[in-house]
Design a protein around this motif. Structure first.
Motif: not given
Length: 650
Positions: A194-200
């Motif tokens: 559900x996280x809307x940002x950019x994930x690394x």
């Protein structure tokens, strides 16, 4: 977007990136993979500006907010909830401005500060923080416990919750699953989806990467290679590339033979158990892992056990727990009780159960690290246990080196008459350590100075050398990279003895285990479903707990049980239950009244005709409500839990 163009990066004399380029788009969820030492964590340090590139161009949008897990062990007497709330940097800045505005007695500044505080989410900050804490496996009763009261692994979970609490456009997670049980891992996957940002994310858990990521970034030969898709897609594409290049397969013919045996083993059982059915998909990829195994730091196998007693052990009315920490005279704490089961030769048992249900306690008791609280465990003649503890230092001595450990193990097994023909000269032990990449000066390096992966490798070395017939593995993959996890999976499937495995690595559970035991509500029972069923069970359980923790209106208490009379139960409730319900209703009414007042203040402050003095006055009132409401909600949670326990006891 994030752009790296012709980046070169060194750590000391080692060149980690050499003219590497890649572009990552907003909103992408990226799995960062590569061998240990390839430079994954160093790339994170470049992104958060802890490291500077040696050459090339690097760009991250300046307005992006970055979130990541602090690696230091928190030392604070703050409550768990307060500690996690402090992860919300925007909220902290708004609180600081409110304090400064109040000190300045500037009405207009105060009005703006109170509005900014409201916009930063002051009203629901405790609820947001507690949702994260509960999702990561804490109990409701622990929300107000001081951070210092938790062990290291639990404090790192709080650090993770704190990072998730922080509003971010770019989230960097380095091995976030290491300290999580399977239930918390499933919750984290759901949150990250559900996280809307950019994930690394750096992870050695293939199913976690498959569930969360849609791009894979591979560090190989000091270059960055971008692959569209999750880890399994990357693995397929890379295997095809290596096959086309005729690279690595020439070294893997013997391993392919082992993999064929692995496939044959489970094809024969696939029609016999639902658990085996869940591994059919895993079998389809086994041929493709040969290139991955070529990257493993080491490969190994278990020698056939000298004896295979059957049953391995038998439990009669056994209760599992641990002695009281306060005084030896106090009754021990019982977690799992009245268990009568046998462990047979050749069984492959996966032990499931939510956090705190007693999985590790059961394994420690079977491993003889804890005594059974009650009942009797009868061991088969010639039982030789190999135990991998969840915390490697449970079985390793920090001040000793690998050679010291092997010599001590040899002496212990000799005293217990468990040696089965292994050579025990120092040179033989050195040679065996060399098979696990402990060579030269490393055999004399103290364990306390080693990395987590090196410690795990030493424990595996000791397990293999003693030729056990019963393997007890409690989270063995925590510090192993993906290639070594695959090597462990292959070795376990060729092992002729019995395996009891606790792990949050679902790929390992699927590949190794024929059956599952569920440790839950003080008992142990067979789990008839597969891991997909278990994952659905965990998600349903998380939803149930969330609904219990949600603030409900005062008229939502369950109606009286009309079947009580039919069951022969008394109609009246106990006084303690009545008192709890009465107090709960009172707290709910206060919360409802305070929330109504808060909403009215918000509406007034949003109006255009309010004077500066009225804005400041309403802001003060709103701030007081925001301070009082979390205390009432915490009281509500405590009462709800007490009521739940009281009803369950009935």
């Amino acid at each position: 977007m994030i752009t790296l163009k012709n980046i070169s990066l060194r750590r000391g004399t080692k060149l980690l990136l050499d003219q590497a380029s890649v572009t990552l788009n907003p909103g992408e969820k990226v799995g960062l993979v590569g061998r240990n030492g390839a430079g994954k964590s160093s790339l994170f340090a470049l992104l958060n500006r802890s490291l500077q590139e040696d050459s090339g161009e690097f760009h991250i949008p300046t307005q992006w907010r970055m979130g990541q897990v602090a690696q230091d062990m928190p030392e604070t007497s703050q409550s768990a909830t307060e500690f996690v709330i402090d992860g919300d940097t925007a909220l902290l800045l708004a609180r600081t401005e409110v304090t400064a505005a109040e000190d300045s007695n500037d009405g207009e500044r105060m009005a703006h500060a109170y509005m900014a505080l409201s916009d930063a989410g002051e009203h629901d900050a405790p609820a947001r923080a507690q949702s994260l804490i509960l999702g990561l496996g804490f109990k409701t009763s622990e929300l107000t416990h001081p951070v210092n009261s938790f062990s290291g692994g639990w404090r790192m979970r709080l650090q993770l919750a704190r990072a998730l609490m922080s509003p971010s456009d770019l989230l960097l997670l380095d091995e976030p699953t290491n300290h999580l049980d399977l239930d918390a891992l499933v919750w984290l996957e759901s949150w990250l989806k559900r996280y809307e940002g950019t994930l690394l994310v750096i992870s050695h858990d293939r199913e976690f990467l498959d569930a969360v990521t849609n791009v894979t970034l591979h560090i190989d030969a000091a270059k960055l290679m971008r692959y569209g898709g999750n880890y399994s897609k990357f693995e397929d594409m890379r295997a095809e590339q290596m096959n086309l290049q005729q690279n690595a397969f020439s070294k893997q013919q013997d391993k392919i033979a082992h993999l064929q045996k692995f496939i044959a083993r489970f094809k024969a059982k696939a029609s016999k158990a639902k658990q085996a059915q869940s591994r059919v998909k895993a079998l389809e990829r086994m041929e493709k892992i040969a290139p991955l195994l070529s990257e493993a730091d080491f490969q190994f196998e278990f020698k056939p056990p000298a004896h295979l007693p059957n049953p391995m052990l038998s439990m009669q009315n056994v209760s599992f727990g641990y002695p009281s920490a306060d005084t030896p005279d106090q009754a021990p704490t019982v977690i799992v009780q009245n268990i009568s089961r046998s462990v047979l030769a050749g069984q492959r048992i996966g032990i499931l159960g939510a956090n705190g249900q007693g999985k590790s306690t059961v394994v420690k008791t079977v491993a003889r690290s804890l005594q059974a609280v009650a009942g009797e465990i009868t061991e088969g003649k010639g039982l030789n246990i190999g135990y991998f503890a969840q915390q490697e230092l449970d079985v390793l001595q920090p001040a000793d080196n690998p050679l010291d450990h092997m010599i001590a193990l040899s002496k212990r097994l000799t005293q217990n008459s468990l040696l089965t023909g292994q050579a025990t000269r120092e040179q033989d032990l050195r040679s065996f350590l060399g098979q696990f990449n402990f060579s030269g000066d490393m055999v004399k390096q103290t364990v306390g100075s080693m990395s987590g992966g090196e410690k795990a490798r030493l424990v595996l070395c000791m397990l293999v050398w003693q030729r056990p017939n019963l393997l007890l593995l409690d989270e063995p993959t925590n510090h192993l990279d993906l290639a070594t996890r695959e090597a462990l999976s292959v070795a376990l499937n060729e092992f002729e003895g019995t395996v009891m495995l606790v792990s949050h690595d679902r790929a390992l559970l699927r590949a190794v285990c024929d059956e599952f035991w569920m440790v839950s509500r003080g008992g142990i029972s067979p789990f008839d479903g597969d891991l997909d069923d278990y994952q659905r069970f965990l998600l349903d359980e998380a939803k149930r707990l969330k609904s219990v923790a949600a603030v409900t209106p005062s008229n939502s208490l369950p109606p009286p049980d009309k079947t009580a009379e039919k069951k022969g139960l008394p109609k009246s409730q106990s006084p303690s239950l009545k008192n709890l319900q009465k107090e709960l209703v009172q707290v709910e009414n206060k919360i409802q009244s305070m929330e109504t007042q808060r909403d009215e203040l918000h509406a007034q402050m949003a109006g255009a005709n309010l004077s500066v003095s009225d804005l400041a006055k309403n802001g003060k009132s709103l701030k007081q409500i925001e301070e009082d409401l979390p205390l009432l909600e915490a009281q509500w949670l405590m009462l709800t839990e007490q009521l739940d326990n009281n009803v369950s006891a009935k």
